[in-house]
Scaffold this motif. Structure first.
Motif, PDB file in Angstrom:
ATOM      1  N   GLY A  98      25.311  46.525  88.744  1.00 35.37           N
ATOM      2  CA  GLY A  98      25.935  46.834  90.021  1.00 35.37           C
ATOM      3  C   GLY A  98      26.835  45.707  90.495  1.00 35.37           C
ATOM      4  O   GLY A  98      27.946  45.958  91.002  1.00 35.37           O
ATOM      5  N   LEU A  99      26.364  44.462  90.358  1.00 38.46           N
ATOM      6  CA  LEU A  99      27.191  43.320  90.722  1.00 38.46           C
ATOM      7  C   LEU A  99      28.443  43.253  89.851  1.00 38.46           C
ATOM      8  O   LEU A  99      29.547  42.963  90.342  1.00 38.46           O
ATOM      9  N   LEU A 100      28.248  43.503  88.542  1.00 39.54           N
ATOM     10  CA  LEU A 100      29.403  43.512  87.648  1.00 39.54           C
ATOM     11  C   LEU A 100      30.407  44.589  88.059  1.00 39.54           C
ATOM     12  O   LEU A 100      31.623  44.375  88.030  1.00 39.54           O
ATOM     13  N   LEU A 101      29.887  45.768  88.448  1.00 44.89           N
ATOM     14  CA  LEU A 101      30.775  46.857  88.859  1.00 44.89           C
ATOM     15  C   LEU A 101      31.518  46.495  90.141  1.00 44.89           C
ATOM     16  O   LEU A 101      32.709  46.790  90.286  1.00 44.89           O
ATOM     17  N   ALA A 102      30.813  45.827  91.089  1.00 45.56           N
ATOM     18  CA  ALA A 102      31.473  45.404  92.323  1.00 45.56           C
ATOM     19  C   ALA A 102      32.575  44.388  92.040  1.00 45.56           C
ATOM     20  O   ALA A 102      33.675  44.460  92.608  1.00 45.56           O
ATOM     21  N   VAL A 103      32.262  43.427  91.160  1.00 49.54           N
ATOM     22  CA  VAL A 103      33.289  42.450  90.773  1.00 49.54           C
ATOM     23  C   VAL A 103      34.449  43.138  90.087  1.00 49.54           C
ATOM     24  O   VAL A 103      35.627  42.806  90.316  1.00 49.54           O
ATOM     25  N   LEU A 104      34.117  44.145  89.260  1.00 50.29           N
ATOM     26  CA  LEU A 104      35.176  44.881  88.565  1.00 50.29           C
ATOM     27  C   LEU A 104      36.059  45.626  89.559  1.00 50.29           C
ATOM     28  O   LEU A 104      37.286  45.672  89.388  1.00 50.29           O
ATOM     29  N   VAL A 105      35.464  46.202  90.605  1.00 48.76           N
ATOM     30  CA  VAL A 105      36.244  46.910  91.618  1.00 48.76           C
ATOM     31  C   VAL A 105      37.220  45.961  92.297  1.00 48.76           C
ATOM     32  O   VAL A 105      38.411  46.259  92.474  1.00 48.76           O
ATOM     33  N   VAL A 106      36.716  44.768  92.694  1.00 46.76           N
ATOM     34  CA  VAL A 106      37.567  43.798  93.378  1.00 46.76           C
ATOM     35  C   VAL A 106      38.679  43.311  92.457  1.00 46.76           C
ATOM     36  O   VAL A 106      39.870  43.297  92.833  1.00 46.76           O
ATOM     37  N   CYS A 107      38.307  42.914  91.239  1.00 49.24           N
ATOM     38  CA  CYS A 107      39.310  42.394  90.303  1.00 49.24           C
ATOM     39  C   CYS A 107      40.329  43.469  89.915  1.00 49.24           C
ATOM     40  O   CYS A 107      41.537  43.196  89.847  1.00 49.24           O
ATOM     41  N   ALA A 108      39.852  44.692  89.677  1.00 47.77           N
ATOM     42  CA  ALA A 108      40.761  45.768  89.298  1.00 47.77           C
ATOM     43  C   ALA A 108      41.710  46.104  90.442  1.00 47.77           C
ATOM     44  O   ALA A 108      42.898  46.360  90.231  1.00 47.77           O
ATOM     45  N   SER A 109      41.218  46.084  91.683  1.00 46.33           N
ATOM     46  CA  SER A 109      42.074  46.386  92.836  1.00 46.33           C
ATOM     47  C   SER A 109      43.149  45.325  93.006  1.00 46.33           C
ATOM     48  O   SER A 109      44.338  45.647  93.231  1.00 46.33           O
ATOM     49  N   LEU A 110      42.752  44.046  92.911  1.00 43.70           N
ATOM     50  CA  LEU A 110      43.740  42.972  93.043  1.00 43.70           C
ATOM     51  C   LEU A 110      44.778  43.028  91.930  1.00 43.70           C
ATOM     52  O   LEU A 110      45.979  42.890  92.165  1.00 43.70           O
ATOM     53  N   ALA A 111      44.283  43.222  90.693  1.00 40.26           N
ATOM     54  CA  ALA A 111      45.214  43.293  89.567  1.00 40.26           C
ATOM     55  C   ALA A 111      46.141  44.509  89.688  1.00 40.26           C
ATOM     56  O   ALA A 111      47.347  44.411  89.432  1.00 40.26           O
ATOM     57  N   ALA A 112      45.577  45.641  90.122  1.00 37.94           N
ATOM     58  CA  ALA A 112      46.390  46.840  90.265  1.00 37.94           C
ATOM     59  C   ALA A 112      47.417  46.669  91.382  1.00 37.94           C
ATOM     60  O   ALA A 112      48.564  47.115  91.260  1.00 37.94           O
ATOM     61  N   TRP A 113      47.037  46.003  92.482  1.00 33.49           N
ATOM     62  CA  TRP A 113      47.972  45.754  93.578  1.00 33.49           C
ATOM     63  C   TRP A 113      49.132  44.867  93.117  1.00 33.49           C
ATOM     64  O   TRP A 113      50.292  45.119  93.434  1.00 33.49           O
ATOM     65  N   PHE A 114      48.796  43.840  92.343  1.00 33.82           N
ATOM     66  CA  PHE A 114      49.835  42.940  91.827  1.00 33.82           C
ATOM     67  C   PHE A 114      50.750  43.673  90.842  1.00 33.82           C
ATOM     68  O   PHE A 114      51.978  43.571  90.907  1.00 33.82           O
ATOM     69  N   ILE A 115      50.159  44.450  89.924  1.00 32.87           N
ATOM     70  CA  ILE A 115      50.946  45.174  88.920  1.00 32.87           C
ATOM     71  C   ILE A 115      51.834  46.218  89.586  1.00 32.87           C
ATOM     72  O   ILE A 115      53.011  46.386  89.243  1.00 32.87           O
ATOM     73  N   ALA A 116      51.291  46.932  90.587  1.00 30.89           N
ATOM     74  CA  ALA A 116      52.090  47.936  91.288  1.00 30.89           C
ATOM     75  C   ALA A 116      53.264  47.284  92.013  1.00 30.89           C
ATOM     76  O   ALA A 116      54.371  47.829  92.041  1.00 30.89           O
ATOM     77  N   GLY A 117      53.012  46.107  92.604  1.00 35.31           N
ATOM     78  CA  GLY A 117      54.106  45.394  93.269  1.00 35.31           C
ATOM     79  C   GLY A 117      55.198  45.006  92.302  1.00 35.31           C
ATOM     80  O   GLY A 117      56.396  45.125  92.608  1.00 35.31           O
ATOM     81  N   ARG A 118      54.801  44.505  91.138  1.00 37.68           N
ATOM     82  CA  ARG A 118      55.805  44.132  90.130  1.00 37.68           C
ATOM     83  C   ARG A 118      56.580  45.352  89.656  1.00 37.68           C
ATOM     84  O   ARG A 118      57.801  45.287  89.448  1.00 37.68           O
ATOM     85  N   MET A 119      55.875  46.474  89.480  1.00 34.10           N
ATOM     86  CA  MET A 119      56.540  47.676  88.990  1.00 34.10           C
ATOM     87  C   MET A 119      57.515  48.240  90.022  1.00 34.10           C
ATOM     88  O   MET A 119      58.573  48.762  89.668  1.00 34.10           O
ATOM     89  N   LEU A 120      57.168  48.108  91.312  1.00 30.36           N
ATOM     90  CA  LEU A 120      57.994  48.701  92.366  1.00 30.36           C
ATOM     91  C   LEU A 120      59.002  47.723  92.947  1.00 30.36           C
ATOM     92  O   LEU A 120      59.751  48.097  93.848  1.00 30.36           O
ATOM     93  N   ARG A 121      59.028  46.488  92.457  1.00 31.44           N
ATOM     94  CA  ARG A 121      59.972  45.516  92.986  1.00 31.44           C
ATOM     95  C   ARG A 121      61.426  45.973  92.825  1.00 31.44           C
ATOM     96  O   ARG A 121      62.236  45.833  93.760  1.00 31.44           O
ATOM     97  N   PRO A 122      61.835  46.524  91.660  1.00 28.08           N
ATOM     98  CA  PRO A 122      63.217  47.033  91.561  1.00 28.08           C
ATOM     99  C   PRO A 122      63.509  48.132  92.576  1.00 28.08           C
ATOM    100  O   PRO A 122      64.614  48.218  93.095  1.00 28.08           O
ATOM    101  N   LEU A 123      62.503  48.965  92.886  1.00 24.73           N
ATOM    102  CA  LEU A 123      62.707  50.024  93.872  1.00 24.73           C
ATOM    103  C   LEU A 123      62.943  49.432  95.257  1.00 24.73           C
ATOM    104  O   LEU A 123      63.765  49.929  96.027  1.00 24.73           O
ATOM    105  N   GLN A 124      62.236  48.351  95.577  1.00 20.78           N
ATOM    106  CA  GLN A 124      62.459  47.689  96.859  1.00 20.78           C
ATOM    107  C   GLN A 124      63.853  47.080  96.920  1.00 20.78           C
ATOM    108  O   GLN A 124      64.532  47.133  97.949  1.00 20.78           O
ATOM    109  N   THR A 125      64.292  46.497  95.797  1.00 16.96           N
ATOM    110  CA  THR A 125      65.650  45.952  95.738  1.00 16.96           C
ATOM    111  C   THR A 125      66.689  47.047  95.940  1.00 16.96           C
ATOM    112  O   THR A 125      67.677  46.866  96.665  1.00 16.96           O
ATOM    113  N   ILE A 126      66.460  48.201  95.308  1.00 15.51           N
ATOM    114  CA  ILE A 126      67.383  49.331  95.464  1.00 15.51           C
ATOM    115  C   ILE A 126      67.438  49.763  96.922  1.00 15.51           C
ATOM    116  O   ILE A 126      68.515  49.997  97.481  1.00 15.51           O
ATOM    117  N   THR A 127      66.277  49.864  97.567  1.00 20.21           N
ATOM    118  CA  THR A 127      66.224  50.317  98.965  1.00 20.21           C
ATOM    119  C   THR A 127      66.952  49.348  99.882  1.00 20.21           C
ATOM    120  O   THR A 127      67.765  49.752 100.725  1.00 20.21           O
TER     121      THR A 127
END
Length: 379
Positions: free
Chosen positions: A85-114
């Protein structure tokens, strides 16, 4: 727009994190089941061996040992569950942070376009996104917007040039009329003959202004409604117009050759008449004494073609594209009595009928203007 980008980033983050967490939960759950199955099997074998080895005298002791082993198994299950359970909680936090960072990098060109497109106005259409990086869907979107901005910039420049030239063209007859009226009002009392002369000049200026305004309206119209579309025999329109210019052609010693096959075009008869008038007018105006004009109509199962060729001065191939621009003549600004709108009107009428216009220079001088209408525009 900023809120919209954040929403897209949040959704993408939620999707990526959910995939990672779901995969981790499946792996941890599978590992727990495998571990519990293994521990249960070993404990069962161990309990059976211990009881059978002690005999009847140690049955009570064997049962106590079995209870102890089961408690140990449950405690081990609980510890594993807590750890997983602790591992899963850590995985949730790490996956959310990593996904937030990756999504930002992926959408950065879209922000530049806007941000860039929001900043661009009609005054700075020269600005471009110029996205860098690997070729993907977002870079393709940026390149498409850059191409659209280029077309818009060219269109705005053409409109500004057109408005300036149109104002200049209208200013000339108005200035002439104003000068004639000033002369009439400030000079000595004119005679009847002088009044008639001034009135004639004013009438000519008014007629010239009306013709120019009609041509400008034709250019501005640029499209036709379904109600204005009728089946028109284009070769008959040519015959009528050729009869009207016969005297002018004879006076300039210009030979007119016509090969007119039956050709139907569905469209606006008035606009099609304007097209033919401007083609023949240009062929006469920019011809040479003793020259020729060739007119041809032909029809196939897929298209109708109108072709007008004339002799005249040599035209460079690089100047052909400029001929269809308003107020242009062979790559130079309009000079003389010509308004420089003839081929511009021809192009507008052809485009309004979903046709194609092409120009080609002749080796001996003169040009060929060809208008082709698809079968969809014909009967």
């Amino acid at each position: 727009m900023k809120g919209a980008n954040t929403t897209v980033r949040f959704r993408l983050t939620l999707l990526l994190a959910s995939l990672v967490v779901a995969s981790g939960a499946i792996l941890l759950g599978s590992a727990f089941l495998f571990a519990r199955s293994t521990i249960g099997g070993v404990s069962f074998q161990f309990s059976g061996t211990f009881i059978s080895g002690t005999g009847g005298r140690g049955a009570r002791s064997g049962r106590q040992s079995s209870i102890f082993i089961h408690k140990a198994i449950h405690h081990t299950d609980f510890v594993i569950l807590v750890q997983y359970g602790l591992l899963l909680a850590v995985l949730v936090v790490c996956a959310s942070l990593a996904a937030w960072f990756i999504a930002g990098r992926m959408l950065r060109p879209l922000q530049t376009i806007t941000e860039t497109t929001r900043r661009i106005t009609s005054e700075d259409l020269h600005e471009r996104l110029s996205l860098s990086g690997r070729s993907d869907e977002l870079k393709e979107l940026g390149d498409t917007i850059d191409s659209m901005l280029g077309r818009l910039e060219a269109s705005f420049d053409d409109q500004r040039l057109f408005a300036a030239n149109a104002a200049h063209e209208l200013r000339t007859p108005l200035a002439l009329m104003g000068a004639e009226l000033d002369l009439l009002l400030t000079g000595q009392e004119p005679s009847i003959t002088e009044v008639r002369e001034i009135a004639t000049k004013l009438r000519q200026s008014v007629d010239a202004s009306e013709r120019l305004i009609e041509r400008l309206l034709t250019l501005a119209r640029g499209s036709i409604s379904q109600n204005d579309q009728v089946v028109t025999l284009i070769d008959e329109l040519f015959r009528v117009r050729l009869a009207l210019i016969a005297n002018a052609a004879d006076q300039q010693d210009i030979e007119v050759r016509a090969t007119l096959c039956e050709a139907f075009v569905r469209g606006d008869p008035w606009l099609l008449g304007e097209l033919i008038d401007n083609l023949l007018d240009n062929a006469l105006k920019y011809n040479s004494p003793g020259g020729w004009i060739s007119v041809e109509t032909r029809a196939t199962e897929t298209e109708v073609t109108l072709e007008v060729a004339n002799s005249g001065s040599h035209v460079k191939n690089e100047d052909l594209a400029q001929l269809v621009q308003p107020f242009r003549r062979a790559g130079q600004p309009r000079v003389g009595r010509s308004s420089g709108l003839g081929l511009s009107i021809v192009r507008t009428v052809v485009q309004a009928h979903d046709g194609q216009l092409s120009l080609s220079a002749l080796d001996d001088g003169g040009i060929v203007v060809r208008a082709t209408f698809p079968i969809g525009a014909t009967l």
